[in-house]
Motif scaffolding. Structure first.
Motif, mmCIF file in Angstrom:
data_model
loop_
_atom_site.group_PDB
_atom_site.id
_atom_site.type_symbol
_atom_site.label_atom_id
_atom_site.label_comp_id
_atom_site.label_asym_id
_atom_site.label_seq_id
_atom_site.Cartn_x
_atom_site.Cartn_y
_atom_site.Cartn_z
ATOM 1 N N TYR A 1 37.357 52.054 33.912
ATOM 2 C CA TYR A 1 36.937 52.420 32.561
ATOM 3 C C TYR A 1 36.113 53.697 32.556
ATOM 4 O O TYR A 1 36.412 54.648 31.860
ATOM 5 N N THR A 2 35.033 53.707 33.339
ATOM 6 C CA THR A 2 34.211 54.897 33.509
ATOM 7 C C THR A 2 33.783 54.951 34.972
ATOM 8 O O THR A 2 33.834 53.938 35.676
ATOM 9 N N PRO A 3 33.314 56.105 35.453
ATOM 10 C CA PRO A 3 32.878 56.174 36.849
ATOM 11 C C PRO A 3 31.763 55.197 37.185
ATOM 12 O O PRO A 3 31.708 54.656 38.288
ATOM 13 N N SER A 4 30.868 54.954 36.227
ATOM 14 C CA SER A 4 29.728 54.077 36.488
ATOM 15 C C SER A 4 30.009 52.610 36.163
ATOM 16 O O SER A 4 29.264 51.728 36.590
ATOM 17 N N ALA A 5 31.058 52.347 35.410
ATOM 18 C CA ALA A 5 31.421 50.967 35.037
ATOM 19 C C ALA A 5 32.937 50.870 35.018
ATOM 20 O O ALA A 5 33.565 50.964 33.967
ATOM 21 N N THR A 6 33.514 50.689 36.201
ATOM 22 C CA THR A 6 34.978 50.710 36.300
ATOM 23 C C THR A 6 35.632 49.489 35.678
ATOM 24 O O THR A 6 36.805 49.511 35.330
ATOM 25 N N ASN A 7 34.888 48.375 35.553
ATOM 26 C CA ASN A 7 35.436 47.121 35.049
ATOM 27 C C ASN A 7 36.520 46.580 35.977
ATOM 28 O O ASN A 7 37.418 45.869 35.555
ATOM 29 N N LEU A 8 36.408 46.935 37.258
ATOM 30 C CA LEU A 8 37.331 46.457 38.276
ATOM 31 C C LEU A 8 36.549 45.680 39.331
ATOM 32 O O LEU A 8 35.375 45.959 39.570
ATOM 33 N N PRO A 9 37.175 44.707 39.979
ATOM 34 C CA PRO A 9 36.462 43.946 41.011
ATOM 35 C C PRO A 9 36.091 44.819 42.198
ATOM 36 O O PRO A 9 36.813 45.755 42.550
ATOM 37 N N GLN A 10 34.953 44.516 42.773
ATOM 38 C CA GLN A 10 34.520 45.198 43.991
ATOM 39 C C GLN A 10 34.844 44.294 45.176
ATOM 40 O O GLN A 10 34.169 43.313 45.434
ATOM 41 N N TRP A 11 35.895 44.627 45.881
ATOM 42 C CA TRP A 11 36.381 43.765 46.944
ATOM 43 C C TRP A 11 35.442 43.774 48.151
ATOM 44 O O TRP A 11 34.922 44.820 48.550
ATOM 45 N N ASP A 12 35.272 42.609 48.738
ATOM 46 C CA ASP A 12 34.585 42.497 50.014
ATOM 47 C C ASP A 12 35.511 43.025 51.107
ATOM 48 O O ASP A 12 36.732 42.914 51.007
ATOM 49 N N ASP A 13 34.930 43.609 52.145
ATOM 50 C CA ASP A 13 35.755 44.163 53.224
ATOM 51 C C ASP A 13 36.689 43.119 53.823
ATOM 52 O O ASP A 13 37.786 43.447 54.292
ATOM 53 N N ASN A 14 36.283 41.866 53.798
ATOM 54 C CA ASN A 14 37.109 40.810 54.382
ATOM 55 C C ASN A 14 38.274 40.407 53.487
ATOM 56 O O ASN A 14 39.163 39.667 53.914
ATOM 57 N N GLY B 1 40.989 44.246 50.240
ATOM 58 C CA GLY B 1 41.024 45.229 49.179
ATOM 59 C C GLY B 1 42.286 45.190 48.331
ATOM 60 O O GLY B 1 43.002 44.192 48.277
ATOM 61 N N TRP B 2 42.545 46.310 47.674
ATOM 62 C CA TRP B 2 43.689 46.407 46.779
ATOM 63 C C TRP B 2 45.028 46.220 47.490
ATOM 64 O O TRP B 2 45.925 45.586 46.925
ATOM 65 N N PRO B 3 45.218 46.740 48.696
ATOM 66 C CA PRO B 3 46.510 46.512 49.355
ATOM 67 C C PRO B 3 46.845 45.031 49.516
ATOM 68 O O PRO B 3 47.992 44.620 49.314
ATOM 69 N N ALA B 4 45.839 44.224 49.856
ATOM 70 C CA ALA B 4 46.085 42.794 50.011
ATOM 71 C C ALA B 4 46.414 42.147 48.673
ATOM 72 O O ALA B 4 47.291 41.272 48.575
ATOM 73 N N TYR B 5 45.719 42.564 47.643
ATOM 74 C CA TYR B 5 45.975 42.028 46.304
ATOM 75 C C TYR B 5 47.387 42.380 45.834
ATOM 76 O O TYR B 5 48.126 41.532 45.336
ATOM 77 N N VAL B 6 47.762 43.641 46.027
ATOM 78 C CA VAL B 6 49.095 44.080 45.617
ATOM 79 C C VAL B 6 50.170 43.353 46.418
ATOM 80 O O VAL B 6 51.199 42.934 45.876
ATOM 81 N N ALA B 7 49.930 43.165 47.697
ATOM 82 C CA ALA B 7 50.894 42.449 48.535
ATOM 83 C C ALA B 7 51.069 41.012 48.062
ATOM 84 O O ALA B 7 52.186 40.475 48.059
ATOM 85 N N LYS B 8 49.974 40.385 47.650
ATOM 86 C CA LYS B 8 50.045 39.014 47.136
ATOM 87 C C LYS B 8 50.904 38.948 45.883
ATOM 88 O O LYS B 8 51.765 38.057 45.742
ATOM 89 N N LEU B 9 50.698 39.909 44.976
ATOM 90 C CA LEU B 9 51.490 39.929 43.749
ATOM 91 C C LEU B 9 52.961 40.166 44.048
ATOM 92 O O LEU B 9 53.842 39.575 43.409
ATOM 93 N N GLU B 10 53.228 41.029 45.010
ATOM 94 C CA GLU B 10 54.619 41.310 45.374
ATOM 95 C C GLU B 10 55.290 40.067 45.956
ATOM 96 O O GLU B 10 56.459 39.785 45.658
ATOM 97 N N GLN B 11 54.563 39.295 46.730
ATOM 98 C CA GLN B 11 55.111 38.067 47.298
ATOM 99 C C GLN B 11 55.468 37.073 46.202
ATOM 100 O O GLN B 11 56.526 36.425 46.239
ATOM 101 N N VAL B 12 54.584 36.940 45.220
ATOM 102 C CA VAL B 12 54.850 36.031 44.105
ATOM 103 C C VAL B 12 56.033 36.519 43.298
ATOM 104 O O VAL B 12 56.946 35.755 42.941
ATOM 105 N N ALA B 13 56.069 37.812 42.984
ATOM 106 C CA ALA B 13 57.147 38.365 42.189
ATOM 107 C C ALA B 13 58.497 38.212 42.904
ATOM 108 O O ALA B 13 59.538 37.982 42.258
#
Length: 206
Positions: A173-186, A189-201
């Motif tokens: 949304y903005t640089p200071s308030a992206t309104n996106l989750p802050q992933w833990d290193d474990n 991140g986003w690649p794992a999330y995207v991969a999960k969605l691709e598996q479901v799809a």
């Protein structure tokens, strides 16, 4: 949770102030999407219909000028192409070579000032008429036009968000308030999330 916005004095925010606040949030989101991109990336078409970042900003500037000038007579600083005389039907959706990024941003900020002057001076029940809308949707109130501007600007801010993410991955949304989750290193991140969605799809692939 208190769902009602309040002023610094604790009083509920007025309807006019609320509409302007949501409009300003969308305006600033639009301009943020231009920050840090090259001139080429700001201008290049990123969809089959030619949607581009700088063109979106030029378009929303024209939208504010168009509705405020045509309906309520507030057109100070409006661009010449707004009168419909330009032979290019997409004139408001891209920046020509002689239109710099600074020109387009300045035009948008002038549109803000024009609209804000109307917000300060008109009441929400001020009546006007949109020439290009059918009779069934006329007449209109200033409140209706402000709601329309909020909806239109947020819609195009969403377009700009997707385009910018495709350019360099910048999202939110903005640089200071992206309104996106802050992933833990474990979490991977986003690649794992995207991969999960691709598996479901993939389960639904023909």
């Amino acid at each position: 949770m208190n769902a009602v916005s309040t002023t610094s004095s604790g009083a509920p925010e007025s309807a006019k102030a609320t509409l302007r606040r949501y409009l300003q949030q969308a305006r600033e989101a639009m301009l943020w999407k231009l920050d840090g991109v090259t001139e080429y990336d700001a201008r290049r078409p990123l969809t089959p219909t030619g949607t581009n970042l700088l063109g979106l900003v030029k378009h929303v500037a024209g939208v504010e000028f168009g509705y405020l000038s045509e309906v309520f007579g507030y057109g100070e600083g409006a661009p010449g192409w707004l009168d419909g005389s330009d032979p290019d039907p997409q004139v408001d959706m891209w920046a020509r070579p002689d239109e710099t990024r600074e020109d387009v941003v300045a035009l948008y900020r002038t549109a803000w000032a024009n609209t804000d002057a109307a917000i300060a001076e008109l009441t929400l029940d001020t009546v006007g008429r949109v020439p290009h809308w059918p009779d069934a949707r006329n007449p209109v109130t200033f409140q209706q036009i402000l709601v329309h501007l909020v909806a239109e600007t947020h819609r195009h801010a969403g377009h700009a968000d997707i385009l910018r993410e495709g350019i360099d991955g910048a999202a939110g949304y903005t640089p200071s308030a992206t309104n996106l989750p802050q992933w833990d290193d474990n979490d991977g991140g986003w690649p794992a999330y995207v991969a999960k969605l691709e598996q479901v799809a993939a389960r639904f692939r023909d």
